[in-house]
Design a protein around this motif. Structure first.
Motif, PDB file in Angstrom:
ATOM      1  N   SER A 205      44.104  44.818  39.494  1.00 12.85           N
ATOM      2  CA  SER A 205      43.563  43.988  38.484  1.00 12.85           C
ATOM      3  C   SER A 205      43.972  42.354  38.340  1.00 12.85           C
ATOM      4  O   SER A 205      43.401  41.745  37.902  1.00 12.85           O
ATOM      5  CB  SER A 205      43.841  44.734  37.221  1.00 12.85           C
ATOM      6  OG  SER A 205      45.105  44.712  36.830  1.00 12.85           O
ATOM      7  N   SER A 206      45.270  42.150  38.937  1.00 11.89           N
ATOM      8  CA  SER A 206      45.993  41.015  39.008  1.00 11.89           C
ATOM      9  C   SER A 206      45.511  40.078  40.179  1.00 11.89           C
ATOM     10  O   SER A 206      45.813  39.007  40.236  1.00 11.89           O
ATOM     11  CB  SER A 206      47.336  41.018  38.851  1.00 11.89           C
ATOM     12  OG  SER A 206      47.820  41.908  40.031  1.00 11.89           O
ATOM     13  N   ALA A 207      44.720  40.537  41.136  1.00 13.44           N
ATOM     14  CA  ALA A 207      44.243  40.026  42.341  1.00 13.44           C
ATOM     15  C   ALA A 207      43.446  38.762  42.024  1.00 13.44           C
ATOM     16  O   ALA A 207      42.587  38.892  41.068  1.00 13.44           O
ATOM     17  CB  ALA A 207      43.252  40.859  43.216  1.00 13.44           C
ATOM     18  N   THR A 208      43.831  37.738  42.657  1.00 10.34           N
ATOM     19  CA  THR A 208      43.021  36.316  42.536  1.00 10.34           C
ATOM     20  C   THR A 208      41.384  36.593  43.211  1.00 10.34           C
ATOM     21  O   THR A 208      41.586  37.071  44.594  1.00 10.34           O
ATOM     22  CB  THR A 208      43.741  35.247  43.168  1.00 10.34           C
ATOM     23  OG1 THR A 208      45.138  35.173  42.728  1.00 10.34           O
ATOM     24  CG2 THR A 208      43.082  34.034  43.188  1.00 10.34           C
ATOM     25  N   PHE A 209      40.551  36.156  42.479  1.00 11.49           N
ATOM     26  CA  PHE A 209      39.334  36.262  43.346  1.00 11.49           C
ATOM     27  C   PHE A 209      39.233  35.406  44.147  1.00 11.49           C
ATOM     28  O   PHE A 209      39.560  33.970  44.224  1.00 11.49           O
ATOM     29  CB  PHE A 209      38.165  35.945  42.025  1.00 11.49           C
ATOM     30  CG  PHE A 209      36.769  36.237  42.731  1.00 11.49           C
ATOM     31  CD1 PHE A 209      36.443  37.604  42.217  1.00 11.49           C
ATOM     32  CD2 PHE A 209      35.768  35.242  42.945  1.00 11.49           C
ATOM     33  CE1 PHE A 209      35.068  37.888  42.728  1.00 11.49           C
ATOM     34  CE2 PHE A 209      34.756  35.672  43.415  1.00 11.49           C
ATOM     35  CZ  PHE A 209      34.389  37.035  43.280  1.00 11.49           C
TER      36      PHE A 209
END
Length: 367
Positions: A205-209
């Protein structure tokens, strides 16, 4: 897996220089992710292919902190995950060397003994491509396959909607965490997909797009299924990458041919020309080449619904379109004496029921 195992597996996944292939190697040699963190560095360096640069950040405390935060997100949002060694991990993905060590999911995904196929293609799908994709899914319905795609514009969403129309389970593979949906306009399909399938991702959920996430996501699309079908593609495109990955996994690839002058068929024509894909000119080529067999007890269950029950307002819209053919959303709203937002919602429901279909320029017509 236990929460403790999940904690340490997430922590290992959080180490910057350790990818899925390396993580699997470490876990296999040490016995578990927790054991990897507790093993002496000098012993880890004895493992074939493990270098000191990979392990530089292994003992940083922020990996466990981040893992705890991700577990909290999962618990708060009813998200589950499967571990690459567990029985519930997708069987075909287990055989992919670079398959995710953890696969997060939402919805009602039930991968049992059903055949699984991936349908991919250009975001700029033509009306011919849409028609072929819809005809393909309809023709395969008696075999009750699971339809996998990437929820993107064009081919992907066409495949998902066709699966929902025929009551087939469909899985959207995402290039980001389950805290968002991209593109945002496809949020309206999330509930329907989760009720008859769901979503897979290996991103936190914290992954950078990031644009590169889409290429990484494609390995999941290719790895889940026994065959990847390319509906349309320009000379270059993400769907061709998915086809190449599927070929590297020794999976079947199909491509729909087009005229040599059609820019959105160049990629498919090249796949066929260079013998990287079966030519798919008839939807029934798929079960024939894959040797699918119909099971008599399932035929009645997956039979196409012939009569659809419409709500009162949906009947008004239906009767209007029946009399006036294709019409603009705004025009439908005015002539049916309904607000635009309500008509848009009704049309979406009718689309999922297989009664209407959208056309370019906010036009709608009966199927």
């Amino acid at each position: 897996m236990s929460e403790n195992d999940l904690l340490y597996t997430l922590a290992l996944q959080h180490v910057p220089k350790i990818g899925d292939i390396t993580a699997k190697k470490l876990i296999t040699n040490c016995g578990s992710a927790e054991a990897v963190f507790k093993e002496k560095k000098q012993n880890l360096l004895k493992i074939d292919g493990i270098g000191s640069i990979m392990l530089n950040d292994l003992n940083e405390k922020d990996h466990l902190v981040a893992a705890e935060a991700e577990i909290h997100f999962m618990e708060s949002n009813n998200i589950t995950c499967s571990y690459f060694k567990d029985a519930n991990y997708p069987g075909k993905l287990k055989h992919c060397i670079d398959g995710p060590i953890l696969l997060f999911q939402s919805g009602q995904i039930n991968i049992n003994h059903q055949p699984i196929i991936s349908i991919v293609g250009t975001r700029k799908i033509t009306t011919h491509g849409i028609a072929f994709c819809e005809a393909l899914v309809e023709a395969l319905t008696p075999y009750n396959p699971i339809i996998v795609s990437g929820l993107a514009y064009g081919t992907d969403i066409t495949a998902h909607k066709a699966a929902l129309k025929h009551n087939l389970q469909t899985i959207g593979c995402l290039a980001h965490g389950l805290n968002q949906i991209y593109p945002k306009v496809h949020k309206k399909y999330v509930a329907a997909i989760e009720n008859n399938g769901g979503f897979f991702t290996d991103f936190w959920s914290s992954a950078t797009f990031d644009r590169n996430n889409f290429l990484k996501r494609n390995r999941v699309i290719a790895g889940l299924s026994e065959a990847t079908i390319v509906i349309e593609s320009a000379e270059k495109g993400g769907s061709l990458v998915t086809a190449d990955i599927a070929n590297s996994y020794n999976r079947d690839v199909f491509a729909v041919p087009g005229r040599t002058t059609d820019t959105q068929s160049l990629g498919c024509n090249n796949l066929i020309k260079y013998q990287k894909a079966h030519m798919l000119s008839n939807p029934l080529d798929v079960p024939y080449i894959l040797n699918w067999q119909l099971e008599e007890p399932n035929k009645q269950v997956v039979q196409k619904q012939l009569f659809v029950e419409l709500e009162a307002d949906e009947k008004v819209i239906y009767n209007y379109l029946k009399e006036h053919n294709k019409q603009l959303l705004d025009v439908i709203a005015v002539n049916c004496n309904m607000p635009i937002y309500k008509v848009a919602s009704m049309l979406l429901n009718m689309e999922l029921k297989g009664v209407v279909r959208p056309l370019p320029g906010k036009l709608f017509e009966l199927v």
